[in-house]
Design a protein around this motif. Sequence first.
Motif, PDB file in Angstrom:
ATOM      1  N   GLY A  56       1.748  -3.141   9.015  1.00  0.00           N
ATOM      2  CA  GLY A  56       2.751  -4.171   8.795  1.00  0.00           C
ATOM      3  C   GLY A  56       3.621  -3.972   7.570  1.00  0.00           C
ATOM      4  N   GLN A  57       3.024  -3.887   6.371  1.00  0.00           N
ATOM      5  CA  GLN A  57       3.818  -3.821   5.153  1.00  0.00           C
ATOM      6  C   GLN A  57       4.045  -2.375   4.729  1.00  0.00           C
ATOM      7  N   ASN A  58       5.030  -2.190   3.872  1.00  0.00           N
ATOM      8  CA  ASN A  58       5.485  -0.846   3.534  1.00  0.00           C
ATOM      9  C   ASN A  58       4.390   0.033   2.951  1.00  0.00           C
ATOM     10  N   ASN A  59       3.445  -0.547   2.205  1.00  0.00           N
ATOM     11  CA  ASN A  59       2.393   0.279   1.610  1.00  0.00           C
ATOM     12  C   ASN A  59       1.007  -0.279   1.876  1.00  0.00           C
ATOM     13  N   VAL A  60       0.836  -0.940   3.011  1.00  0.00           N
ATOM     14  CA  VAL A  60      -0.511  -1.430   3.332  1.00  0.00           C
ATOM     15  C   VAL A  60      -1.443  -0.253   3.615  1.00  0.00           C
ATOM     16  N   GLN A  61      -0.923   0.823   4.194  1.00  0.00           N
ATOM     17  CA  GLN A  61      -1.745   2.013   4.370  1.00  0.00           C
ATOM     18  C   GLN A  61      -2.149   2.577   3.010  1.00  0.00           C
ATOM     19  N   GLY A  62      -1.194   2.622   2.085  1.00  0.00           N
ATOM     20  CA  GLY A  62      -1.492   3.162   0.764  1.00  0.00           C
ATOM     21  C   GLY A  62      -2.473   2.324  -0.019  1.00  0.00           C
ATOM     22  N   ALA A  63      -2.352   0.993   0.085  1.00  0.00           N
ATOM     23  CA  ALA A  63      -3.295   0.126  -0.635  1.00  0.00           C
ATOM     24  C   ALA A  63      -4.712   0.346  -0.135  1.00  0.00           C
ATOM     25  N   CYS A  64      -4.868   0.564   1.184  1.00  0.00           N
ATOM     26  CA  CYS A  64      -6.191   0.916   1.717  1.00  0.00           C
ATOM     27  C   CYS A  64      -6.624   2.286   1.194  1.00  0.00           C
ATOM     28  N   ASP A  65      -5.712   3.249   1.260  1.00  0.00           N
ATOM     29  CA  ASP A  65      -6.035   4.610   0.804  1.00  0.00           C
ATOM     30  C   ASP A  65      -6.494   4.628  -0.650  1.00  0.00           C
ATOM     31  N   MET A  66      -5.903   3.759  -1.474  1.00  0.00           N
ATOM     32  CA  MET A  66      -6.204   3.746  -2.904  1.00  0.00           C
ATOM     33  C   MET A  66      -7.508   3.028  -3.236  1.00  0.00           C
ATOM     34  N   GLY A  67      -8.189   2.478  -2.221  1.00  0.00           N
ATOM     35  CA  GLY A  67      -9.474   1.842  -2.475  1.00  0.00           C
ATOM     36  C   GLY A  67      -9.397   0.368  -2.790  1.00  0.00           C
ATOM     37  N   CYS A  68      -8.307  -0.292  -2.393  1.00  0.00           N
ATOM     38  CA  CYS A  68      -8.212  -1.736  -2.633  1.00  0.00           C
ATOM     39  C   CYS A  68      -8.902  -2.498  -1.515  1.00  0.00           C
ATOM     40  N   LEU A  69     -10.131  -2.154  -1.295  1.00  0.00           N
ATOM     41  CA  LEU A  69     -11.017  -2.762  -0.311  1.00  0.00           C
ATOM     42  C   LEU A  69     -12.404  -2.863  -0.948  1.00  0.00           C
ATOM     43  N   PRO A  70     -13.197  -3.859  -0.579  1.00  0.00           N
ATOM     44  CA  PRO A  70     -14.454  -4.096  -1.300  1.00  0.00           C
ATOM     45  C   PRO A  70     -15.562  -3.095  -1.021  1.00  0.00           C
ATOM     46  N   LYS A  71     -15.365  -2.182  -0.046  1.00  0.00           N
ATOM     47  CA  LYS A  71     -16.442  -1.252   0.301  1.00  0.00           C
ATOM     48  C   LYS A  71     -16.119   0.207   0.005  1.00  0.00           C
ATOM     49  N   VAL A  72     -14.889   0.505  -0.460  1.00  0.00           N
ATOM     50  CA  VAL A  72     -14.525   1.912  -0.639  1.00  0.00           C
ATOM     51  C   VAL A  72     -13.746   2.132  -1.930  1.00  0.00           C
ATOM     52  N   TYR A  73     -13.981   3.301  -2.521  1.00  0.00           N
ATOM     53  CA  TYR A  73     -13.148   3.810  -3.604  1.00  0.00           C
ATOM     54  C   TYR A  73     -11.924   4.505  -2.990  1.00  0.00           C
ATOM     55  N   PRO A  74     -10.998   5.011  -3.818  1.00  0.00           N
ATOM     56  CA  PRO A  74      -9.856   5.756  -3.270  1.00  0.00           C
ATOM     57  C   PRO A  74     -10.299   6.874  -2.329  1.00  0.00           C
ATOM     58  N   GLY A  75      -9.530   7.039  -1.246  1.00  0.00           N
ATOM     59  CA  GLY A  75      -9.864   8.060  -0.266  1.00  0.00           C
ATOM     60  C   GLY A  75     -11.001   7.669   0.656  1.00  0.00           C
TER      61      GLY A  75
END
Length: 698
Positions: free
Chosen positions: A328-347
Amino acid sequence: MQVVPSICTFCGVGCGMGLRVERGRVIGVEPQPGHPVSQGQLCSKGWSTSFAIDTADRLTRPLIREAGGFRPASWDEALARVAAAFGEALAEGGPTAVGVISCARATNEDNYAAQKFARAVLGTHNIDHCARICHSPTVAGLSLTIGSVAMTGSIADVDAADLILLIGTDTTENHAMIGARILRAQARGARLVVVDPRQTRLARLADQHIPLKLGSNIALLNGLLQIIFANGWENRAFLEARCENVEALRQHVASLTPELSSAQTGVPVAELEKLAYAVSHAKAAFIAYGMGITQFQSGTNNVVAVSNLALVCGQIGRPGAGIFPLRGQNNVQGACDMGCLPKVYPGYQLVDSAEVQDRFARAWGVALPQAPGLTSMGMTKAALAGDFKALMIMGEEPVVTDPDQHQVEHALRALDFLVVVELTMTETAKLADVVLPAASFAEKDGTFTNCERRVQRIRRAIAPPGEAWTDWQILGALAARMGYLGMIWADAEAIFDEMAALAPLFSAMSYPALDTHHGLQWPCDAAHPQGSPLLHAQGFPRGRGRLLPVTQVDPDECPDADYPFFFTTQRLHFHYGGGSMTRKSPLLERETPAGLLFIHPQDAADLRLQDGQGVRLRSRRGTLETRAQITDDVPPGTLSMPYHFREAPCNILTNSAQDPQSKMPELKACAVAIEPLPPGVAPRLANALDQEGADDSL
């Protein structure tokens, strides 16, 4: 005038644009010639980008709440206040009582800084962002089936497909440049099939439209598999060489006859058989989906069902074929990739892996938390329970975009402390204790990652207004005040290099390499120094692709005597998100200047409702008023609203029931009642916060 190359900041397509700069202002934009994604074109939203970053109503100084309003403050005072508040919350509740919600419109560098601040400074994995309410089921579902978390190919695969299957995506409205590319492919001979309860623009133009019942995605996809297996249309060579659990899936769907699937979905048997034949016999099937798949309490299993179809038909790992979640958003893929999720670090490195935890602890020089953190909805629930004390929200607007808005507002009010980093005074910012002014994408260097995993450069074109800072500068200064000096970077490139050194998916990326290639698609490492436009040609990250039997789950809330209509949400071509950017454009605002409700002519006739008449909608969570637009775009018994308009905030109505795996709320389906207002009576277009008597003064 000079033109500074950049990337559009609306949807996840990642179109190339040039920012026209004159006397320190962005006065317009132009398409970037030769760009591999947008091919020298922009959509109507992209052309209006300059309005979104205009300085007229931008925040230019930090603000501190005082005496029911806000007063300007120095950065020194504001940061001291934030640092003290987080310190108090940590002392009282520990690391589980604090958290950060990062921004899918901010750069990769900003998002890397946000998750590092949460983990290295606050000591918590309570870090999340808006992917939670758009594509968290994609991450969860595709991880289970193929071990990957994004598009398996590239947007350009549309050009090589002979079948384009769109499931739950209104592509011309939400991802206009991909929608245009799909229409060009259809004109060249590709077959277009649209699966959607509504008659979208592409559905009207499609070779086949499948108007399934709202929320019956798994029933449809399982029904297609039954037909494919029963007729021997599966790709046996692909299944034998590259997949596991084939017999379990075959047996699971064996009893789901076409007649049963037709009854569950409302789709005629002949249409099911036609689609099953088309997908299984296509040379290359481009299978794309959007939030009409993910935003259900069965969202993860919906994604699994899409993956099952692609794997059974061998439609993956070849040019033109694959699974294409449209972000949906321009960098939602990137925010996930960078680890902005409670279960993962970047990558996407798991936080509960001892090896990963040790790598980041050594690199960052601090001990790191072990247990995964809370999702954004989990933080909301914890705040309502009194267990969550302090929160930073960076560039997100949960008061407008999250389900059950009254609950979200009450949760934010229940916090001891809320700090919001923003461009303008949004509805969420109005609830903050401290508001910090941020730089827009045109005022900083960095990178965005589009939905095809392409990491692309943006460049500073103008100076930030007033005293606004970039997000990573704010976080670095705040970290230093809280005693951690590992976030003082010289520039955005230094942040990117730190990230690439820690995340193998990006290890061969650098700013010069991105500049040379119009961006690079991850994985980009020693084995793939030029990036990876096509994934899974030989195998899957998890080894063999896993076929997982899943069962139809109806929406949590279906129509009944008290709430007799299904209600769903949608987006419009001329607007985006909560409207904070597009509604600044007079060109876009004049197209759809206020909220509206879409209703079928038969339902309107039964209610004696006229086009444009005011209506009152009720769900179990709230009430709003808006105006009706009569259209056969929606099926009888179903009402639909866009969520761009704060005057008619439809997420007051939506259900927060969650997918147990991804914690995705069921934004796409709930039950409502509708009542026409007397003719001539205008709907009460008031924001939820205003109704609660919030003081919006500055």
